[in-house]
Scaffold this motif. Structure first.
Motif, PDB file in Angstrom:
ATOM      1  N   UNK A   1       0.654  -1.059   0.043  1.00  0.00           N
ATOM      2  CA  UNK A   1      -0.030   0.115   0.108  1.00  0.00           C
ATOM      3  C   UNK A   1       0.838   1.255   0.008  1.00  0.00           C
ATOM      4  N   UNK A   2       0.390   2.413  -0.613  1.00  0.00           N
ATOM      5  CA  UNK A   2       1.227   3.572  -0.662  1.00  0.00           C
ATOM      6  C   UNK A   2       1.442   3.909   0.788  1.00  0.00           C
ATOM      7  N   UNK A   3       0.617   3.832   1.650  1.00  0.00           N
ATOM      8  CA  UNK A   3       0.568   4.158   3.181  1.00  0.00           C
ATOM      9  C   UNK A   3       1.398   3.288   3.993  1.00  0.00           C
ATOM     10  N   UNK A   4       2.199   2.332   3.669  1.00  0.00           N
ATOM     11  CA  UNK A   4       2.632   1.483   4.520  1.00  0.00           C
ATOM     12  C   UNK A   4       3.709   1.756   5.371  1.00  0.00           C
TER      13      UNK A   4
ATOM     14  N   UNK B   1      16.539  -0.893  11.407  1.00  0.00           N
ATOM     15  CA  UNK B   1      17.192   0.140  10.794  1.00  0.00           C
ATOM     16  C   UNK B   1      16.384   1.498  11.281  1.00  0.00           C
ATOM     17  N   UNK B   2      15.096   1.314  11.580  1.00  0.00           N
ATOM     18  CA  UNK B   2      14.101   2.381  11.981  1.00  0.00           C
ATOM     19  C   UNK B   2      12.925   2.325  11.146  1.00  0.00           C
ATOM     20  N   UNK B   3      11.944   3.183  11.585  1.00  0.00           N
ATOM     21  CA  UNK B   3      10.647   3.404  11.201  1.00  0.00           C
ATOM     22  C   UNK B   3      10.748   4.134   9.629  1.00  0.00           C
ATOM     23  N   UNK B   4       9.856   3.532   8.880  1.00  0.00           N
ATOM     24  CA  UNK B   4       9.627   4.331   7.550  1.00  0.00           C
ATOM     25  C   UNK B   4       8.320   4.252   7.313  1.00  0.00           C
ATOM     26  N   UNK B   5       7.802   5.290   6.732  1.00  0.00           N
ATOM     27  CA  UNK B   5       6.361   5.627   6.508  1.00  0.00           C
ATOM     28  C   UNK B   5       6.213   5.718   4.866  1.00  0.00           C
ATOM     29  N   UNK B   6       5.223   5.102   4.108  1.00  0.00           N
ATOM     30  CA  UNK B   6       5.201   5.500   2.708  1.00  0.00           C
ATOM     31  C   UNK B   6       6.391   4.551   2.027  1.00  0.00           C
ATOM     32  N   UNK B   7       5.655   4.233   0.807  1.00  0.00           N
ATOM     33  CA  UNK B   7       6.704   3.827  -0.143  1.00  0.00           C
ATOM     34  C   UNK B   7       7.933   4.601  -0.512  1.00  0.00           C
TER      35      UNK B   7
END
Length: 59
Positions: free
Chosen positions: A32-35, A41-47
């Motif tokens: 999803x685009x909003x994954x 290594x840390x938190x990532x939001x969005x593709x």
């Protein structure tokens, strides 16, 4: 294995195959685009934010 878990397993297998094979377009089709990804290594939001830090580079 139930039909539901069989389908889920097939989807997971196809995603992993694309990810490991660096087939970016196919791998993106499973996400999803909003994954949101919580990784060592840390938190990532969005593709767009998450891809470069996790080995896939979308052009």
């Amino acid at each position: 294995m139930t039909a539901t878990s069989g389908t889920a397993q097939k989807i997971a297998d196809e995603f992993l195959r694309a990810w490991l094979g660096r087939d970016v377009e196919k791998a993106l089709g499973f996400l999803a685009d909003d994954i949101v990804c919580e990784a060592p290594s840390g938190r990532c939001e969005g593709l767009r934010e998450g891809l470069p830090g996790h080995g896939l580079h979308h052009r």
